[in-house]
Enzyme design. Structure first.
Site, PDB file in Angstrom:
ATOM      1  N   TYR A 145       0.858  -1.185   0.000  1.00  0.00           N
ATOM      2  CA  TYR A 145       0.000   0.000   0.000  1.00  0.00           C
ATOM      3  C   TYR A 145       0.899   1.241   0.000  1.00  0.00           C
ATOM      4  O   TYR A 145       1.771   1.395   0.843  1.00  0.00           O
ATOM      5  CB  TYR A 145      -0.895   0.029   1.235  1.00  0.00           C
ATOM      6  N   HIS A 201      22.396  31.978   5.165  1.00  0.00           N
ATOM      7  CA  HIS A 201      23.744  31.590   5.574  1.00  0.00           C
ATOM      8  C   HIS A 201      23.684  30.994   6.977  1.00  0.00           C
ATOM      9  O   HIS A 201      22.996  31.531   7.840  1.00  0.00           O
ATOM     10  CB  HIS A 201      24.659  32.823   5.569  1.00  0.00           C
TER      11      HIS A 201
END
Length: 452
Positions: A41, A438
């Site tokens: 599934y 950053h």
């Protein structure tokens, strides 16, 4: 239930099929999803493909710098099994909770172009569909090597993922993406890995400089790579192979068969529905993913397209546009589709290589830089993965990006920025001069593209 009339019948619980089933089910359509195994599934990706493999790779990367301990591998296998079981349950519930959607577990067989018989545990169900989608995926190829079939040491990638004892000596047959990912992963856990590749080189689709760095990283991680290797036979735990005129062998506690995949169509009785197949066994489709029967579609690996979950998801969009839209979306709309080899660090690529661009006669500019030399990109050092190489190929006249190869930490994420830029004509200069967070790997563009 013995007979069902449905607006849509989907065979196979993969990404494209399940997304289409859920979408139409929520729109009030009568939908039947057929899946042959209750352990599948959600499809290949979450059960035996992308998710468990990357879970194991991530756990191996967490162990970097620590003494190699087989118990780490066993623990990672168990955690991964829990993860996939949870996702499998969620995927089943996603469809089962929608009124008008039935999930049938059993083997599907076409009786005619509109009728499918499903052999379930509790009997046979006949389903008639106004539209039918085949999304049965692909499975590993088992070559005709003497001593391979029936060898208890031989296994597929799915079987290896379910093995909670790491083979001490693993021989990998095949140097494609599956073979390389599992070789690198198992070596990281402490296995002695030998990879046997039939071709003269691995990663031959990549530029030589990129491939050389990748191979060096794999070898430093403990993977012994033997190219131009013709496996001649397997005798219990001994794999015999030939390189040129030289015969040799290697001992194995585990043998991973990773020599390609072929479509799962056996037993579907496609002939009864007059569904045409190609010489390679894939279902023939047009640019709208229609088969030779216009009301029957094929999505995912079974239609012969790129074997990626995200391509199967785009298959869903193409088919949905045929059923609910204006029908204009096609597979030819796909531009700059990236892909990633999940070694450590991962190798992600999109578009043209430098070699391809030069062969096409393009006027190009190229920038390539080892990650370790990117002083302005500390992120890789922070996470202790400064290895690799980043490379871009740019059209010298238009400044548009033609391709990129990113062999670096987080490249599977960063490559999506490059692909998006390529799809929308964003220039290399714009990427170079953009503002990025950053510390991140994306800010590598400031320095890398500045080299152009």
């Amino acid at each position: 239930m013995s007979d069902i009339d449905a607006d849509l019948v989907v065979i196979g619980f993969g990404k494209g099929g399940k997304t289409l089933a859920a979408t139409l089910g929520r729109q009030g359509k009568r939908v039947v999803m057929i899946e042959r195994s209750n352990q599948m599934y959600g499809g290949t990706c979450i059960n035996i493909g992308c998710v468990p493999t990357k879970s194991m790779v991530f756990a191996a990367e967490e162990a970097l710098g620590h003494p190699r301990d087989p118990a780490m591998y066993t623990a990672a296998v168990h955690r991964t099994a829990e993860l996939t079981a949870s996702l499998r349950e969620q995927n089943y519930a996603m469809l089962d909770s929608i009124p008008g959607v039935d999930v049938l577990t059993g083997t599907a067989t076409f009786l005619d172009a509109h009728t499918v018989s499903v052999q379930a545990d509790d009997g046979v169900v006949t389903v008639e569909g106004h539209h039918i989608v085949v999304g049965t995926g692909s499975e590993p190829v088992w070559p005709n090597i003497p001593g391979l079939q029936g060898n208890p040491r031989a296994m597929t990638s799915a079987e290896l993922l379910a093995t909670d004892q790491l083979p001490s000596r693993l021989v990998v047959l095949g140097g494609g993406y599956v073979g390389l990912e599992f070789a690198a992963m198992c070596a990281a856990y402490g296995a002695h890995v030998t990879l046997l590749e039939r071709q003269p080189a691995v990663l031959s689709r990549e530029d030589d400089d990129v491939a050389a760095v990748a191979v060096k990283l794999l070898e430093e991680a403990g993977v012994r790579i033997v190219c131009a290797a013709d496996v001649t036979s397997i005798d219990e735990s001994t794999v015999h192979y030939r390189v040129g005129a030289r015969e040799t062998s290697v001992e194995a506690d585990g043998i991973l068969v990773a020599l390609g995949r072929h479509p799962v169509t056996s037993g579907l009785n496609l002939e009864a529905a007059s569904i045409a197949i190609r010489d390679d066994g894939t279902i023939a489709v047009d640019e709208h993913l229609r088969t030779s029967q216009p009301h029957i579609f094929a999505v995912g690996d079974v239609n012969g397209g790129p074997q990626f979950t995200y391509v199967s998801l785009d298959d869903y969009r193409v088919v949905l546009d045929q059923l609910n839209g204006n029908g204009s979306r096609t597979t030819s709309d796909r531009v700059a589709v990236p892909y990633t080899l999940f070694m450590t660090p991962p190798l992600a690529r999109v578009g043209l290589t430098e070699r391809q661009a030069r062969e096409a006669g393009s006027a190009i500019k190229v920038a390539a830089l080892p990650v370790a030399k990117m002083a302005t990109v500390p992120r890789a050092r922070i996470v202790h993965q400064p290895a690799g190489l980043m490379k871009v190929v740019v059209d010298a006249d238009t400044d548009e990006i033609l391709g990129a190869a990113l062999l670096s930490y987080d490249s599977h994420e960063v490559i999506n920025t490059v692909a998006l830029a390529m799809r929308h004509g964003i220039t290399a200069t714009t990427l170079r001069d953009s503002i990025y967070t950053h510390p991140s790997m994306t800010e590598a563009f400031n320095q890398l593209l500045g080299m152009l």
